[in-house]
Design a protein around this motif. Structure first.
Motif, short mmCIF file in Angstrom:
data_model
loop_
_atom_site.label_atom_id
_atom_site.label_comp_id
_atom_site.label_asym_id
_atom_site.label_seq_id
_atom_site.Cartn_x
_atom_site.Cartn_y
_atom_site.Cartn_z
N ASP A 168 0.84 -1.35 0.00
CA ASP A 168 0.09 -0.01 -0.04
C ASP A 168 0.93 1.35 -0.07
OD1 ASP A 168 -2.42 -1.69 0.13
OD2 ASP A 168 -2.53 -1.26 2.14
N ASP A 169 1.98 1.01 0.79
CA ASP A 169 2.97 2.43 0.60
C ASP A 169 3.94 2.62 -0.49
OD1 ASP A 169 2.28 3.51 3.18
OD2 ASP A 169 3.22 1.73 4.10
N ASN A 170 4.01 1.17 -1.23
CA ASN A 170 4.79 1.24 -2.24
C ASN A 170 6.11 1.73 -2.37
OD1 ASN A 170 5.03 0.35 -5.24
ND2 ASN A 170 4.54 2.57 -5.82
N PRO A 171 7.12 1.28 -1.58
CA PRO A 171 8.41 1.59 -1.07
C PRO A 171 9.25 0.73 -2.30
CG PRO A 171 7.93 0.35 0.51
CD PRO A 171 6.57 0.48 -0.24
N GLY A 172 10.39 1.17 -2.47
CA GLY A 172 11.19 0.20 -2.93
C GLY A 172 11.73 -0.63 -1.92
N VAL A 173 12.10 -1.84 -2.27
CA VAL A 173 12.49 -3.14 -1.41
C VAL A 173 13.60 -3.78 -2.20
CG1 VAL A 173 11.93 -4.76 0.14
CG2 VAL A 173 10.16 -3.07 -0.39
N GLN A 174 14.65 -4.00 -1.65
CA GLN A 174 15.80 -4.79 -2.17
C GLN A 174 16.43 -5.44 -1.13
OE1 GLN A 174 18.77 -1.46 -3.11
NE2 GLN A 174 19.95 -3.43 -2.85
N LEU A 175 17.21 -6.70 -1.58
CA LEU A 175 18.22 -7.11 -0.78
C LEU A 175 19.52 -6.56 -0.83
CD1 LEU A 175 17.23 -10.87 -1.86
CD2 LEU A 175 16.81 -9.76 0.27
N PHE A 176 20.30 -6.69 0.12
CA PHE A 176 21.60 -6.21 -0.18
C PHE A 176 22.27 -6.88 1.11
CE2 PHE A 176 24.66 -3.03 1.42
CZ PHE A 176 25.05 -2.15 0.32
N SER A 177 23.81 -6.81 0.84
CA SER A 177 24.80 -7.49 1.69
C SER A 177 25.95 -6.62 1.80
CB SER A 177 25.07 -8.71 1.11
OG SER A 177 26.26 -9.27 2.03
N ALA A 178 26.31 -5.79 2.63
CA ALA A 178 27.75 -5.24 2.86
C ALA A 178 28.64 -6.14 2.78
CB ALA A 178 27.51 -4.52 4.14
N THR A 179 28.73 -7.57 2.84
CA THR A 179 29.91 -8.27 2.98
C THR A 179 30.05 -8.75 1.77
OG1 THR A 179 28.99 -9.17 5.30
CG2 THR A 179 30.47 -10.47 3.78
N ASP A 180 29.26 -9.16 0.78
CA ASP A 180 29.51 -9.53 -0.55
C ASP A 180 29.13 -8.61 -1.53
OD1 ASP A 180 26.78 -9.93 -1.11
OD2 ASP A 180 26.67 -12.01 -0.86
N LYS A 181 28.75 -7.43 -1.21
CA LYS A 181 28.25 -6.39 -1.90
C LYS A 181 27.01 -6.57 -2.90
CE LYS A 181 31.77 -4.33 -0.14
NZ LYS A 181 31.68 -3.58 1.07
N SER A 182 26.38 -7.62 -3.03
CA SER A 182 25.02 -7.87 -3.64
C SER A 182 24.26 -6.88 -3.43
CB SER A 182 24.64 -9.23 -3.29
OG SER A 182 24.33 -9.47 -1.96
N GLY A 183 23.43 -6.49 -4.43
CA GLY A 183 22.60 -5.19 -4.26
C GLY A 183 22.88 -3.92 -4.20
N LEU A 184 24.28 -3.77 -4.21
CA LEU A 184 25.12 -2.46 -4.36
C LEU A 184 24.72 -1.37 -5.48
CD1 LEU A 184 27.09 -0.43 -2.80
CD2 LEU A 184 28.97 -1.81 -4.03
N GLU A 185 24.77 -2.09 -6.74
CA GLU A 185 24.49 -0.99 -7.54
C GLU A 185 23.13 -0.76 -7.58
OE1 GLU A 185 26.45 0.19 -10.22
OE2 GLU A 185 27.80 -0.08 -8.97
N GLU A 186 22.07 -1.58 -7.26
CA GLU A 186 20.71 -1.08 -7.23
C GLU A 186 20.45 -0.02 -6.16
OE1 GLU A 186 16.41 -2.85 -6.12
OE2 GLU A 186 18.25 -4.42 -6.37
N ALA A 187 21.40 -0.10 -4.97
CA ALA A 187 21.06 0.93 -3.98
C ALA A 187 21.75 2.24 -4.49
CB ALA A 187 21.73 0.50 -2.76
N ARG A 188 22.87 2.19 -5.02
CA ARG A 188 23.63 3.29 -5.49
C ARG A 188 22.55 4.16 -6.56
NH1 ARG A 188 29.89 1.25 -6.38
NH2 ARG A 188 30.73 1.56 -4.15
N GLU A 189 22.04 3.14 -7.42
CA GLU A 189 21.05 3.74 -8.58
C GLU A 189 20.06 4.38 -8.02
OE1 GLU A 189 20.32 0.68 -11.29
OE2 GLU A 189 22.39 0.56 -12.01
N ARG A 190 19.36 4.02 -6.94
CA ARG A 190 18.27 4.51 -6.42
C ARG A 190 18.59 5.76 -5.67
NH1 ARG A 190 12.67 3.43 -4.83
NH2 ARG A 190 12.99 2.16 -6.60
N LEU A 191 19.84 5.78 -4.91
CA LEU A 191 20.39 6.95 -4.21
C LEU A 191 20.50 8.03 -5.08
CD1 LEU A 191 20.91 8.16 -1.45
CD2 LEU A 191 23.03 7.35 -1.41
N ALA A 192 21.01 7.64 -6.17
CA ALA A 192 21.59 8.63 -7.18
C ALA A 192 20.29 9.22 -7.84
CB ALA A 192 22.41 8.14 -8.24
N ALA A 193 19.27 8.46 -8.09
CA ALA A 193 18.12 9.02 -8.60
C ALA A 193 17.41 10.24 -7.68
CB ALA A 193 17.27 7.90 -9.14
N TRP A 194 17.58 9.70 -6.38
CA TRP A 194 16.95 10.75 -5.55
C TRP A 194 17.81 12.05 -5.15
CZ3 TRP A 194 14.96 7.50 -0.89
CH2 TRP A 194 13.75 6.55 -1.46
#
Length: 200
Positions: A168-194
């Motif tokens: 209902d709130d429609n936020p972006g939701v993603q998996l992330f791991s600071a250990t193996d860097k999975s999801g890193l590019e997705e997080a950077r892209e969202r942050l850069a867009a904002w």
């Protein structure tokens, strides 16, 4: 991998009151989460600077609004970790008041990155943060950190469950791991867009 637009991020100041923050102009993205979800590690991964945000094995170390400049106009604001029992009640009350005022009054606040442990998502304080953002009309992007702690299938099930619960709130939701860097590019892209819409 694309060049990291946050590589030049630097620590500016730590504020205990809103009045101590930089001038209320430009854009800033707040980063919130429980005290043990790895917020500092997420910040360090996104910026590519392992020393930018201090990490600790003792939860609850962030006791101020830590401001990181991305450029001359835009910032990341690392909010105090919440939900940690050893923080004195007086301190919790202070930060509850400060943070609610921050969400309600800070004009340059554009959105929130809400970091959760993928194994323990949507705790009461997380839901309170979502409520504050809903009231303030702020977009939210949920980072389910520590995805490396689960199997791929289990992590995918949590991801879908959180998406369903917050539909209902429609936020972006993603998996992330600071250990193996999975999801890193997705997080950077969202942050850069904002934060850097003209440069993303």
């Amino acid at each position: 991998m694309n060049p990291n637009p946050f590589a030049r991020a630097r620590f500016v100041l730590g504020a205990h009151e809103l009045a101590q923050l930089p001038p209320d102009e430009g854009r800033e993205i707040a980063i919130a989460g429980r005290s043990n979800v790895g917020k500092s590690s997420v910040i360090n991964s996104i910026t590519g600077n392992a020393r930018l945000a201090r990490t600790s094995k003792t939860p609850g170390r962030t006791q101020q609004l830590n401001c990181y400049a991305i450029d001359s106009e835009n910032r990341l604001i690392d909010l105090p970790g919440y939900g940690y029992a050893r923080v004195p009640e007086k301190v919790r009350r202070h930060w509850g008041t400060v943070l609610q005022a921050y969400f309600n009054e800070r004009c340059s606040l554009y959105g929130l990155f809400l970091v959760m442990d993928v194994r323990h998502p949507l705790k009461p304080y997380d839901l309170q943060m979502l409520d504050w953002c809903r009231s303030a009309g702020l977009p939210v992007h949920v980072i389910l950190n520590k995805a490396d702690k689960l199997s791929r299938g289990a992590a995918a099930r949590v991801l879908q469950s959180v998406r369903n619960e917050l539909a209902d709130d429609n936020p972006g939701v993603q998996l992330f791991s600071a250990t193996d860097k999975s999801g890193l590019e997705e997080a950077r892209e969202r942050l850069a867009a904002w934060l850097l819409p003209g440069k993303a």
